[in-house]
Write a protein that holds these residues in place. Structure first.
Motif, PDB file in Angstrom:
ATOM      1  N   THR A  69      38.707  27.894  40.262  1.00 31.53           N
ATOM      2  CA  THR A  69      39.008  29.211  40.800  1.00 31.53           C
ATOM      3  C   THR A  69      37.953  30.206  40.327  1.00 31.53           C
ATOM      4  OG1 THR A  69      41.386  28.759  40.772  1.00 31.53           O
ATOM      5  CG2 THR A  69      40.702  31.064  40.972  1.00 31.53           C
ATOM      6  N   ILE A  70      37.319  30.868  41.280  1.00 30.10           N
ATOM      7  CA  ILE A  70      36.330  31.895  40.958  1.00 30.10           C
ATOM      8  C   ILE A  70      36.992  33.261  41.034  1.00 30.10           C
ATOM      9  CG2 ILE A  70      35.513  32.094  43.348  1.00 30.10           C
ATOM     10  CD1 ILE A  70      32.682  32.539  42.230  1.00 30.10           C
ATOM     11  N   SER A  71      36.616  34.146  40.140  1.00 28.64           N
ATOM     12  CA  SER A  71      37.172  35.495  40.146  1.00 28.64           C
ATOM     13  C   SER A  71      36.159  36.452  39.524  1.00 28.64           C
ATOM     14  CB  SER A  71      38.502  35.551  39.382  1.00 28.64           C
ATOM     15  OG  SER A  71      38.311  35.197  38.020  1.00 28.64           O
ATOM     16  N   ARG A  72      36.437  37.724  39.618  1.00 30.23           N
ATOM     17  CA  ARG A  72      35.562  38.727  39.020  1.00 30.23           C
ATOM     18  C   ARG A  72      36.359  39.951  38.639  1.00 30.23           C
ATOM     19  NH1 ARG A  72      31.077  39.920  43.217  1.00 30.23           N
ATOM     20  NH2 ARG A  72      30.412  41.461  41.673  1.00 30.23           N
ATOM     21  N   ASP A  73      35.824  40.706  37.684  1.00 29.90           N
ATOM     22  CA  ASP A  73      36.403  41.977  37.262  1.00 29.90           C
ATOM     23  C   ASP A  73      35.259  42.974  37.225  1.00 29.90           C
ATOM     24  OD1 ASP A  73      37.487  44.169  35.989  1.00 29.90           O
ATOM     25  OD2 ASP A  73      38.651  42.993  34.576  1.00 29.90           O
ATOM     26  N   ASN A  74      35.099  43.731  38.286  1.00 25.22           N
ATOM     27  CA  ASN A  74      33.967  44.655  38.374  1.00 25.22           C
ATOM     28  C   ASN A  74      34.041  45.752  37.309  1.00 25.22           C
ATOM     29  OD1 ASN A  74      32.753  43.260  40.469  1.00 25.22           O
ATOM     30  ND2 ASN A  74      33.770  44.479  42.060  1.00 25.22           N
ATOM     31  N   ALA A  75      35.231  46.113  36.894  1.00 27.32           N
ATOM     32  CA  ALA A  75      35.371  47.127  35.845  1.00 27.32           C
ATOM     33  C   ALA A  75      34.771  46.641  34.531  1.00 27.32           C
ATOM     34  CB  ALA A  75      36.822  47.495  35.660  1.00 27.32           C
ATOM     35  N   LYS A  76      34.764  45.335  34.346  1.00 26.65           N
ATOM     36  CA  LYS A  76      34.210  44.745  33.126  1.00 26.65           C
ATOM     37  C   LYS A  76      32.836  44.137  33.361  1.00 26.65           C
ATOM     38  CE  LYS A  76      38.705  43.670  31.032  1.00 26.65           C
ATOM     39  NZ  LYS A  76      39.571  42.599  30.473  1.00 26.65           N
TER      40      LYS A  76
END
Length: 122
Positions: A69-76
């Motif tokens: 599973t790929i994900s991202r947290d742009n805030a971090k």
């Protein structure tokens, strides 16, 4: 320029899990799609997964679909690759990458991390 640094690789038994992280710095990370690629010894670099700038669109290689599973947290300024049910054939150096265009070939990605080793023992 975007600088990318991967972490989280290691040695795991088959069936186990690892979570890779990609820390980004430099230009605004949220403007870029992000991809994960891997390269095993003697083989070409291959696509694993990608995610668009907002996280609303993901795409996986058939070999990892249902397990990764790929994900991202742009805030971090960070991206992630959760890898479950790992298999010995998943053994490779895993690279985080960023692109302004997206896609599944390495040539479409302008920015790369240094890679992190994932080894899956049988």
């Amino acid at each position: 320029q975007v600088q990318l640094v991967e972490s989280g690789g290691g040695l795991v038994q088959a069936g186990g899990s690892l979570r890779l992280s990609c820390a980004a710095s430099g230009r605004t990370f949220s403007r870029y799609a992000m991809g994960w690629f891997r390269q095993a010894p003697g083989k070409e670099r291959e696509f694993v997964a990608r995610i668009n700038w907002s996280g609303g669109s993901v795409y996986y290689a058939d070999s990892v679909k249902g397990r990764f599973t790929i994900s991202r947290d742009n805030a971090k300024n960070s991206g992630y690759l959760q890898m479950n049910n790992l298999k010995p054939e998943d053994t490779a150096v895993y690279y985080c990458s960023a692109t302004g265009t997206g896609g599944t070939t390495p040539q479409m990605y302008a920015y790369w991390g240094q890679g992190t080793q994932v080894t899956v023992s049988s």
